[in-house]
Design a protein around this motif. Structure first.
Motif, short mmCIF file in Angstrom:
data_model
loop_
_atom_site.label_atom_id
_atom_site.label_comp_id
_atom_site.label_asym_id
_atom_site.label_seq_id
_atom_site.Cartn_x
_atom_site.Cartn_y
_atom_site.Cartn_z
N ILE A 1 -7.53 9.33 4.35
CA ILE A 1 -6.38 9.44 3.46
C ILE A 1 -6.55 8.41 2.35
CG2 ILE A 1 -3.87 9.17 3.28
CD1 ILE A 1 -3.73 9.92 6.26
N THR A 2 -6.41 8.87 1.10
CA THR A 2 -6.55 7.95 -0.02
C THR A 2 -5.38 6.99 -0.03
OG1 THR A 2 -7.68 9.67 -1.27
CG2 THR A 2 -6.86 7.79 -2.52
N THR A 3 -5.70 5.72 0.07
CA THR A 3 -4.68 4.67 0.09
C THR A 3 -4.80 3.84 -1.18
OG1 THR A 3 -4.85 4.57 2.49
CG2 THR A 3 -3.76 2.74 1.41
N TYR A 4 -3.67 3.63 -1.83
CA TYR A 4 -3.63 2.83 -3.05
C TYR A 4 -3.01 1.48 -2.70
CZ TYR A 4 -4.49 7.27 -5.34
OH TYR A 4 -5.04 8.47 -5.74
N SER A 5 -3.70 0.39 -3.04
CA SER A 5 -3.15 -0.92 -2.73
C SER A 5 -2.77 -1.64 -4.01
CB SER A 5 -4.10 -1.75 -1.90
OG SER A 5 -5.40 -1.68 -2.36
N ASP B 1 3.27 9.15 1.41
CA ASP B 1 4.45 8.28 1.32
C ASP B 1 5.36 8.73 0.18
OD1 ASP B 1 3.52 6.69 3.41
OD2 ASP B 1 2.54 5.26 2.04
N THR C 1 -9.54 4.43 2.97
CA THR C 1 -9.77 5.85 2.72
C THR C 1 -10.91 6.37 3.59
OG1 THR C 1 -9.00 5.60 0.45
CG2 THR C 1 -10.31 7.54 0.94
N SER D 1 0.84 -1.20 0.00
CA SER D 1 0.00 0.00 0.00
C SER D 1 0.87 1.25 0.00
CB SER D 1 -0.94 0.02 1.19
OG SER D 1 -0.24 0.30 2.37
N SER E 1 -9.68 6.39 7.48
CA SER E 1 -8.62 7.32 7.87
C SER E 1 -8.74 8.68 7.21
CB SER E 1 -7.26 6.72 7.54
OG SER E 1 -7.09 6.64 6.14
N GLU F 1 0.10 12.36 -6.82
CA GLU F 1 -1.31 12.03 -7.00
C GLU F 1 -1.61 11.63 -8.45
OE1 GLU F 1 -5.65 13.96 -5.95
OE2 GLU F 1 -3.83 14.88 -5.15
N THR G 1 0.45 5.77 -0.08
CA THR G 1 -0.36 6.98 -0.06
C THR G 1 0.43 8.10 -0.74
OG1 THR G 1 0.51 7.76 2.05
CG2 THR G 1 -1.45 6.34 2.13
#
Length: 151
Positions: A130-134, A94, A125, A89, A128, A106, A91
């Motif tokens: 916060i947009t999390t990309y997995s 990160d 997301t 994952s 939290s 982004e 963000t």
């Protein structure tokens, strides 16, 4: 290919082709001993120079496009390496921490999501904010269920 490159290549080719009759007239004027042959010769040189400049602009536009693609692929590799380090994952924060600009981070993650390389983790997301990309292929085996429970 970019529109700018195509237009410059067309303009350059057209200008060079249009200079050919000028060169023919110059040659005929030289053979006939006319004084104005120098003027037509200079006009032909200017046209050739303009055509060459347009073709150079087309070439540089293509090279810029290739460099942009190379930069993007390099950023993708960096994102994948960070995702592997973070157990699948990533963000935007990160990526900012490793030197990406916010808008670029982004944009890269969104483009990767559109390409199907990663997924936007809606659950993380929502919890939290916060947009999390997995990256499912980078999540270690057995941790998929743990992630869903923790989030």
């Amino acid at each position: 290919m970019e529109l700018k490159a195509i237009l410059c290549a067309i303009l350059g080719t057209a200008t060079i082709l249009l200079s050919l009759p000028v060169w023919f007239i110059t040659l005929m004027a030289l053979i006939a001993g006319r004084a104005w042959s120098l003027a037509t010769g200079l006009a032909g040189l200017v046209m050739l120079g303009a055509g060459a400049a347009f073709i150079y602009l087309a070439y540089s536009a293509i090279q810029d496009e290739k460099m942009d693609e190379a930069r993007y692929h390099n950023m993708e590799r960096q994102v994948l390496a960070l995702a592997k380090k973070n157990k699948g994952s990533v963000t935007v924060a990160d990526l900012i921490n490793v030197g990406f600009e916010s808008a670029v981070a982004e944009a890269v993650l969104d483009k990767m999501a559109k390409k199907g390389i990663c997924d936007i983790n809606i659950d993380a997301t929502q919890s939290s904010g916060i947009t999390t990309y997995s990256f499912p292929t980078l999540i270690p085996f057995g941790e998929e269920n743990d992630r869903q429970v923790k989030v």
